[in-house]
Design a protein around this motif. Structure first.
Motif, PDB file in Angstrom:
ATOM      1  N   ARG A  29       0.831  -1.221   0.000  1.00  0.00           N
ATOM      2  CA  ARG A  29       0.000   0.000   0.000  1.00  0.00           C
ATOM      3  C   ARG A  29       0.860   1.264   0.000  1.00  0.00           C
ATOM      4  O   ARG A  29       0.512   2.259  -0.639  1.00  0.00           O
ATOM      5  CB  ARG A  29      -0.934  -0.009   1.212  1.00  0.00           C
ATOM      6  N   VAL A  30       1.969   1.231   0.722  1.00  0.00           N
ATOM      7  CA  VAL A  30       2.873   2.387   0.728  1.00  0.00           C
ATOM      8  C   VAL A  30       3.422   2.622  -0.677  1.00  0.00           C
ATOM      9  O   VAL A  30       3.438   3.755  -1.180  1.00  0.00           O
ATOM     10  CB  VAL A  30       4.029   2.171   1.727  1.00  0.00           C
ATOM     11  N   ALA A  31       3.866   1.555  -1.327  1.00  0.00           N
ATOM     12  CA  ALA A  31       4.409   1.682  -2.677  1.00  0.00           C
ATOM     13  C   ALA A  31       3.344   2.182  -3.648  1.00  0.00           C
ATOM     14  O   ALA A  31       3.619   3.033  -4.513  1.00  0.00           O
ATOM     15  CB  ALA A  31       4.972   0.343  -3.145  1.00  0.00           C
ATOM     16  N   GLU A  32       2.121   1.683  -3.517  1.00  0.00           N
ATOM     17  CA  GLU A  32       1.042   2.152  -4.380  1.00  0.00           C
ATOM     18  C   GLU A  32       0.801   3.646  -4.166  1.00  0.00           C
ATOM     19  O   GLU A  32       0.662   4.410  -5.143  1.00  0.00           O
ATOM     20  CB  GLU A  32      -0.236   1.383  -4.060  1.00  0.00           C
ATOM     21  N   ARG A  33       0.785   4.062  -2.929  1.00  0.00           N
ATOM     22  CA  ARG A  33       0.500   5.465  -2.608  1.00  0.00           C
ATOM     23  C   ARG A  33       1.579   6.403  -3.164  1.00  0.00           C
ATOM     24  O   ARG A  33       1.271   7.524  -3.593  1.00  0.00           O
ATOM     25  CB  ARG A  33       0.403   5.605  -1.092  1.00  0.00           C
ATOM     26  N   LEU A  34       2.829   5.947  -3.182  1.00  0.00           N
ATOM     27  CA  LEU A  34       3.940   6.787  -3.618  1.00  0.00           C
ATOM     28  C   LEU A  34       4.367   6.529  -5.062  1.00  0.00           C
ATOM     29  O   LEU A  34       5.338   7.124  -5.529  1.00  0.00           O
ATOM     30  CB  LEU A  34       5.140   6.572  -2.689  1.00  0.00           C
ATOM     31  N   GLY A  35       3.646   5.644  -5.756  1.00  0.00           N
ATOM     32  CA  GLY A  35       4.061   5.297  -7.110  1.00  0.00           C
ATOM     33  C   GLY A  35       5.384   4.564  -7.130  1.00  0.00           C
ATOM     34  O   GLY A  35       6.175   4.692  -8.079  1.00  0.00           O
ATOM     35  N   GLY A  36       5.645   3.792  -6.075  1.00  0.00           N
ATOM     36  CA  GLY A  36       6.923   3.106  -5.929  1.00  0.00           C
ATOM     37  C   GLY A  36       6.844   1.631  -6.275  1.00  0.00           C
ATOM     38  O   GLY A  36       5.891   1.168  -6.910  1.00  0.00           O
ATOM     39  N   ALA A  37       7.855   0.894  -5.844  1.00  0.00           N
ATOM     40  CA  ALA A  37       7.927  -0.548  -6.066  1.00  0.00           C
ATOM     41  C   ALA A  37       8.420  -1.206  -4.789  1.00  0.00           C
ATOM     42  O   ALA A  37       9.240  -0.635  -4.061  1.00  0.00           O
ATOM     43  CB  ALA A  37       8.859  -0.880  -7.222  1.00  0.00           C
ATOM     44  N   VAL A  38       7.915  -2.410  -4.510  1.00  0.00           N
ATOM     45  CA  VAL A  38       8.311  -3.159  -3.328  1.00  0.00           C
ATOM     46  C   VAL A  38       9.495  -4.060  -3.674  1.00  0.00           C
ATOM     47  O   VAL A  38       9.489  -4.736  -4.702  1.00  0.00           O
ATOM     48  CB  VAL A  38       7.150  -4.013  -2.790  1.00  0.00           C
ATOM     49  N   ILE A  39      10.498  -4.048  -2.809  1.00  0.00           N
ATOM     50  CA  ILE A  39      11.638  -4.950  -2.950  1.00  0.00           C
ATOM     51  C   ILE A  39      11.588  -5.933  -1.785  1.00  0.00           C
ATOM     52  O   ILE A  39      11.708  -5.543  -0.618  1.00  0.00           O
ATOM     53  CB  ILE A  39      12.963  -4.169  -2.932  1.00  0.00           C
ATOM     54  N   SER A  40      11.385  -7.192  -2.093  1.00  0.00           N
ATOM     55  CA  SER A  40      11.320  -8.218  -1.057  1.00  0.00           C
ATOM     56  C   SER A  40      12.715  -8.434  -0.475  1.00  0.00           C
ATOM     57  O   SER A  40      13.680  -8.664  -1.201  1.00  0.00           O
ATOM     58  CB  SER A  40      10.793  -9.528  -1.634  1.00  0.00           C
ATOM     59  N   VAL A  41      12.803  -8.376   0.852  1.00  0.00           N
ATOM     60  CA  VAL A  41      14.063  -8.656   1.550  1.00  0.00           C
ATOM     61  C   VAL A  41      13.833  -9.928   2.362  1.00  0.00           C
ATOM     62  O   VAL A  41      13.639  -9.892   3.573  1.00  0.00           O
ATOM     63  CB  VAL A  41      14.485  -7.479   2.440  1.00  0.00           C
ATOM     64  N   ASP A  42      13.808 -11.036   1.658  1.00  0.00           N
ATOM     65  CA  ASP A  42      13.456 -12.322   2.253  1.00  0.00           C
ATOM     66  C   ASP A  42      14.359 -13.395   1.666  1.00  0.00           C
ATOM     67  O   ASP A  42      14.462 -13.523   0.447  1.00  0.00           O
ATOM     68  CB  ASP A  42      11.984 -12.641   1.974  1.00  0.00           C
ATOM     69  N   ALA A  43      14.993 -14.160   2.534  1.00  0.00           N
ATOM     70  CA  ALA A  43      15.977 -15.141   2.094  1.00  0.00           C
ATOM     71  C   ALA A  43      15.367 -16.266   1.277  1.00  0.00           C
ATOM     72  O   ALA A  43      16.090 -16.953   0.537  1.00  0.00           O
ATOM     73  CB  ALA A  43      16.701 -15.724   3.309  1.00  0.00           C
ATOM     74  N   MET A  44      14.057 -16.489   1.381  1.00  0.00           N
ATOM     75  CA  MET A  44      13.436 -17.603   0.680  1.00  0.00           C
ATOM     76  C   MET A  44      12.540 -17.176  -0.479  1.00  0.00           C
ATOM     77  O   MET A  44      12.282 -17.974  -1.379  1.00  0.00           O
ATOM     78  CB  MET A  44      12.632 -18.464   1.668  1.00  0.00           C
ATOM     79  N   GLN A  45      12.068 -15.950  -0.479  1.00  0.00           N
ATOM     80  CA  GLN A  45      11.230 -15.506  -1.598  1.00  0.00           C
ATOM     81  C   GLN A  45      12.026 -15.342  -2.882  1.00  0.00           C
ATOM     82  O   GLN A  45      11.437 -15.187  -3.953  1.00  0.00           O
ATOM     83  CB  GLN A  45      10.511 -14.201  -1.245  1.00  0.00           C
ATOM     84  N   VAL A  46      13.348 -15.393  -2.801  1.00  0.00           N
ATOM     85  CA  VAL A  46      14.163 -15.324  -4.022  1.00  0.00           C
ATOM     86  C   VAL A  46      13.976 -16.564  -4.889  1.00  0.00           C
ATOM     87  O   VAL A  46      14.254 -16.533  -6.090  1.00  0.00           O
ATOM     88  CB  VAL A  46      15.663 -15.150  -3.702  1.00  0.00           C
ATOM     89  N   TYR A  47      13.478 -17.668  -4.314  1.00  0.00           N
ATOM     90  CA  TYR A  47      13.408 -18.933  -5.044  1.00  0.00           C
ATOM     91  C   TYR A  47      12.103 -19.068  -5.832  1.00  0.00           C
ATOM     92  O   TYR A  47      11.014 -18.852  -5.307  1.00  0.00           O
ATOM     93  CB  TYR A  47      13.544 -20.113  -4.079  1.00  0.00           C
ATOM     94  N   ARG A  48      12.255 -19.448  -7.089  1.00  0.00           N
ATOM     95  CA  ARG A  48      11.100 -19.679  -7.962  1.00  0.00           C
ATOM     96  C   ARG A  48      10.315 -20.901  -7.488  1.00  0.00           C
ATOM     97  O   ARG A  48      10.897 -21.908  -7.082  1.00  0.00           O
ATOM     98  CB  ARG A  48      11.555 -19.908  -9.410  1.00  0.00           C
ATOM     99  N   GLY A  49       9.012 -20.811  -7.566  1.00  0.00           N
ATOM    100  CA  GLY A  49       8.153 -21.939  -7.236  1.00  0.00           C
ATOM    101  C   GLY A  49       7.829 -22.065  -5.765  1.00  0.00           C
ATOM    102  O   GLY A  49       6.918 -22.809  -5.399  1.00  0.00           O
ATOM    103  N   MET A  50       8.579 -21.363  -4.911  1.00  0.00           N
ATOM    104  CA  MET A  50       8.311 -21.407  -3.475  1.00  0.00           C
ATOM    105  C   MET A  50       7.437 -20.203  -3.141  1.00  0.00           C
ATOM    106  O   MET A  50       7.922 -19.166  -2.683  1.00  0.00           O
ATOM    107  CB  MET A  50       9.629 -21.407  -2.696  1.00  0.00           C
TER     108      MET A  50
END
Length: 314
Positions: A29-50
Motif C-alpha cells: 500500500r505504501v508503494a502504491e501510494r507513492l508510485g513506488g515498487a516493493v523490494i522483497s528482503v526475504d531469504a526464501m522468496q528469491v526462489y522460484r516456485g516457493m
C-alpha cells in the motif's frame, strides 16, 4: 515522475517486522501510494516456485511491482553477498528513475547487507572438515548445526539465518580455527549507511502474533502448500542445500518421505514459524533506527498512511 517520487529521490523506505505481522500488505500500500515498487528482503522468496510457503503476494493481488522474488531456482546457492549486489542494483535503478524503493522483509541480515556498509565474510573450500559438516546437515538437519553454533557462539548464531547451511558451517569452521563469524562481521551493527533508509517496524502482542502465525499456516495448507512441496520435491527440492530447509518445506518434505504424520509436520511448521518470529523481533529490537507502529491499535491502511505521511515530512 510524480511529485512524491521527486521529493524522495535517493531515499529508501523499509517496512520490517516478524513473519505474520502484515508487513507485505503495508509495504504494498505504501508503494502504491507513492508510485513506488516493493523490494522483497526475504531469504526464501528469491526462489522460484516457493510461493505459498514463503507468503509471496500473488501477482493478482499486488498493488505495486514486487521485485527480488523468483530470481533463482531452489537448487541454486543464493548468499547474502549475492542479494546485496542484486538488491542494490534494483534500488539504484529505481531511484535513478525517480521511483521510490520500498524494502519489505524480515531477514535482518539481508536488510542490513543492503542498506548499510557491510562486508560479509566469505566461505572457503570444500575440505574434509566441511564435507563432514555438510553430511551432518543432510542427516541431522540444518537446525541441529545452527543450535550447535548458538550454544558455542550466540553472537554469531544471531547473525545467521537458520536456513543458511553454508554460512552456519562457515561460522563453525571459524570457531574451530579460533575466531568468530561475529568478529568478521565487524561493526555492522553500527549501521554506517549505504542508503538514506527510513525504517518502520510493525509490532503486535506476542500471543496475538503467534495466533496469527498458526492461522496463517493453516491457510497455507488450505491453499495447497502440500501440493507445492510435492511438485518441488519431484524436481529435487530435497537436494537443495538451503531451499530445502525453509520453514514449511522441510517439514512437509519429511512427511512426504514418511518420517512423520501430516499433523506432526504442520505442528512443527507452526512451532518453527513462532521461533523464527521471535528471532526476527530480537534482531529488529536492537536497531534503534526502527520507528515502531502498534498494529494492535491500528490497521493496515492507517499504518501505510502513517509511513507515507512521515516519509513526506522527511
Amino acid at each position: 515522475m510524480s511529485q512524491d517520487a521527486q521529493a524522495s529521490h535517493g531515499r529508501t523506505i523499509c517496512v520490517v517486522g516478524p513473519t505474520g505481522s502484515g508487513k507485505s500488505e503495508v509495504a504494498d500500500r505504501v508503494a502504491e501510494r507513492l508510485g513506488g515498487a516493493v523490494i522483497s528482503v526475504d531469504a526464501m522468496q528469491v526462489y522460484r516456485g516457493m510461493d505459498i510457503g514463503t507468503a509471496k503476494t500473488p501477482p493478482s493481488s499486488r498493488r505495486a511491482p514486487l521485485l527480488m522474488v523468483d530470481v533463482c531456482d531452489p537448487g541454486e546457492g543464493y548468499s547474502a553477498q549475492r542479494f546485496q549486489h542484486d538488491a542494490r542494483q534494483v534500488i539504484d535503478d529505481l531511484t535513478c528513475r525517480g521511483i521510490v524503493p520500498v524494502l519489505c522483509g524480515g531477514t535482518g541480515l539481508y536488510l542490513d547487507a543492503t542498506i548499510d556498509e557491510l562486508s560479509l565474510p566469505e566461505g572457503s573450500g570444500g575440505d574434509a572438515r566441511r564435507k563432514a559438516l555438510e553430511r551432518r546437515a543432510e542427516v541431522e538437519g540444518a537446525q541441529v548445526l545452527h543450535d550447535e553454533l548458538e550454544a558455542r557462539d550466540p553472537r554469531s548464531a544471531a547473525l545467521i539465518h537458520p536456513h543458511n547451511v553454508r554460512r552456519t558451517i562457515r561460522a563453525i569452521e571459524l570457531l574451530d580455527d579460533g575466531t568468530s563469524y561475529a568478529a568478521s562481521y565487524g561493526s555492522s551493527r553500527s549501521h554506517e549507511p549505504h542508503y538514506d533508509a527510513r525504517i518502520w517496524g510493525l509490532a503486535t502482542d506476542r500471543q496475538r502474533l503467534y495466533d496469527r502465525i498458526d492461522a496463517r499456516v493453516d491457510g497455507m495448507m488450505a491453499s495447497g502448500l502440500l501440493d507445492e512441496v510435492r511438485t518441488l520435491g519431484a524436481h529435487g527440492l530435497d537436494r537443495a542445500p538451503t531451499a530445502s530447509q525453509a520453514i514449511g518445506y522441510k517439514e512437509l518434505l519429511e512427511y512426504l518421505a514418511g518420517a512423520c504424520t501430516l499433523d506432526e509436520a504442520v505442528t512443527r511448521v507452526k512451532r518453527r514459524s513462532r521461533r523464527y518470529a521471535k528471532r526476527q523481533l530480537t534482531w529488529l529490537r536492537h536497531d534503534d533506527r526502527v520507528r515502531w507502529i502498534d498494529m494492535d491499535v491500528t490497521d493496515v491502511g492507517h499504518a501505510a498512511e502513517t509511513i507515507v505521511s512521515d516519509w513526506k515530512v522527511g
